[in-house]
Design a protein around this motif. Structure first.
Motif, short mmCIF file in Angstrom:
data_model
loop_
_atom_site.label_atom_id
_atom_site.label_comp_id
_atom_site.label_asym_id
_atom_site.label_seq_id
_atom_site.Cartn_x
_atom_site.Cartn_y
_atom_site.Cartn_z
N MET A 50 -13.45 37.53 -42.15
CA MET A 50 -14.00 38.95 -42.41
C MET A 50 -15.21 38.96 -43.47
O MET A 50 -15.94 39.29 -43.41
N LEU A 51 -14.57 38.03 -44.54
CA LEU A 51 -15.64 37.81 -45.51
C LEU A 51 -16.66 36.96 -45.39
O LEU A 51 -17.84 37.26 -45.80
N LYS A 52 -16.62 35.85 -44.36
CA LYS A 52 -17.47 34.99 -44.23
C LYS A 52 -18.50 35.80 -43.32
O LYS A 52 -19.87 35.44 -43.40
N ASN A 53 -18.39 36.61 -42.26
CA ASN A 53 -19.08 37.07 -41.29
C ASN A 53 -19.58 38.46 -41.87
O ASN A 53 -20.67 39.03 -41.33
N LYS A 54 -19.13 39.08 -43.22
CA LYS A 54 -19.54 40.17 -43.75
C LYS A 54 -19.48 41.28 -42.72
O LYS A 54 -20.20 42.32 -42.58
N ASN A 55 -18.40 41.27 -41.72
CA ASN A 55 -17.96 42.48 -40.78
C ASN A 55 -16.76 42.91 -41.52
O ASN A 55 -15.73 42.20 -41.23
N PHE A 56 -16.57 44.14 -42.25
CA PHE A 56 -15.86 44.51 -42.74
C PHE A 56 -14.88 45.37 -41.93
O PHE A 56 -14.13 46.45 -42.55
N ILE A 57 -15.41 45.77 -40.99
CA ILE A 57 -14.53 46.77 -39.89
C ILE A 57 -13.78 46.16 -38.76
O ILE A 57 -12.58 46.51 -38.58
N ILE A 58 -14.17 44.98 -38.18
CA ILE A 58 -13.36 44.47 -37.14
C ILE A 58 -12.76 42.90 -37.77
O ILE A 58 -13.44 42.32 -38.16
N ASN A 59 -11.49 42.98 -37.65
CA ASN A 59 -11.01 41.62 -37.95
C ASN A 59 -11.10 40.77 -36.83
O ASN A 59 -10.82 41.24 -35.63
N THR A 60 -11.17 39.54 -37.05
CA THR A 60 -11.39 38.57 -36.22
C THR A 60 -10.48 37.32 -36.03
O THR A 60 -9.88 37.32 -37.27
N TYR A 61 -10.34 36.49 -35.35
CA TYR A 61 -9.44 35.41 -35.34
C TYR A 61 -10.08 34.37 -34.42
O TYR A 61 -10.36 34.70 -33.22
N ASN A 62 -10.56 33.19 -34.91
CA ASN A 62 -11.31 32.30 -34.21
C ASN A 62 -12.72 32.81 -33.96
O ASN A 62 -13.16 32.60 -32.95
N TYR A 63 -13.22 33.55 -34.88
CA TYR A 63 -14.42 34.24 -34.90
C TYR A 63 -14.50 34.97 -33.58
O TYR A 63 -15.97 35.35 -33.17
N GLU A 64 -13.43 35.64 -33.16
CA GLU A 64 -13.57 36.33 -31.84
C GLU A 64 -12.81 37.65 -32.41
O GLU A 64 -11.83 37.62 -33.05
N PRO A 65 -12.96 39.00 -31.77
CA PRO A 65 -12.08 40.13 -32.29
C PRO A 65 -10.83 39.63 -31.99
O PRO A 65 -10.25 39.32 -30.89
N ASP A 66 -9.82 40.10 -33.03
CA ASP A 66 -8.31 39.78 -32.83
C ASP A 66 -7.62 41.11 -32.31
O ASP A 66 -7.50 42.10 -32.90
N LEU A 67 -7.24 40.77 -31.01
CA LEU A 67 -6.52 41.92 -30.32
C LEU A 67 -5.05 41.70 -30.48
O LEU A 67 -4.20 42.51 -29.97
N TRP A 68 -4.79 40.56 -31.06
CA TRP A 68 -3.04 40.54 -31.26
C TRP A 68 -2.74 41.12 -32.60
O TRP A 68 -1.64 41.67 -32.48
N ASN A 69 -3.51 40.90 -33.52
CA ASN A 69 -3.06 41.44 -34.95
C ASN A 69 -3.63 42.80 -35.34
O ASN A 69 -4.99 42.75 -35.48
#
Length: 133
Positions: A50-69
């Motif tokens: 989230m910090l690296k991508n500067k996307n503070f709304i959608i959390n990601t895992y492996n740079y894809e939207p995280d649908l598990w967490n």
């Protein structure tokens, strides 16, 4: 027979001692134990991305939207702020959780102090530190 004021002073003294005990137990060795390879590590990776991508709304895992967490982003925001202040390490990763746990302890213990319920305050202290182990 102790007076009411004396009893209240004893309760406040016990609260102060328990608060310092909680501070020590929560923050001692905070960054020295490795991250567990399950939800804890995934949560840290999502905050990092989230910090690296500067996307503070959608959390990601492996740079894809995280649908598990599917947690709300507030905890990711706090970890991202901590990462930007203290660097990418385990101390910065766990600091927001330790602060939140101490603030929760403080707010719940205010209720117990009002009712002079020392036993439940001790149980609360032990309960919170069981999660720390």
């Amino acid at each position: 027979m102790p007076t009411k004021k004396y009893q209240k002073n004893i309760v406040i003294l016990i609260y102060v001692v328990l608060s310092f005990t909680m501070l020590f137990l929560l923050f001692y060795n905070l960054g020295n134990v490795s991250a567990e390879n399950w939800d804890e590590a995934r949560h840290g990776i999502s905050a990092y991305e989230m910090l690296k991508n500067k996307n503070f709304i959608i959390n990601t895992y492996n740079y894809e939207p995280d649908l598990w967490n599917l947690k709300p982003p507030f905890s990711f925001w706090m970890e991202s702020i901590s990462f930007s202040l203290f660097g990418y390490n385990l101390f910065a990763f766990r600091l927001p959780s330790a602060i939140a746990m101490f603030l929760t302890f403080g707010s719940i213990s205010i209720f117990y102090i009002k009712h002079m319920d020392i036993f439940r305050l001790l149980v609360l202290c032990c309960f919170f530190n069981a999660f720390r182990i």
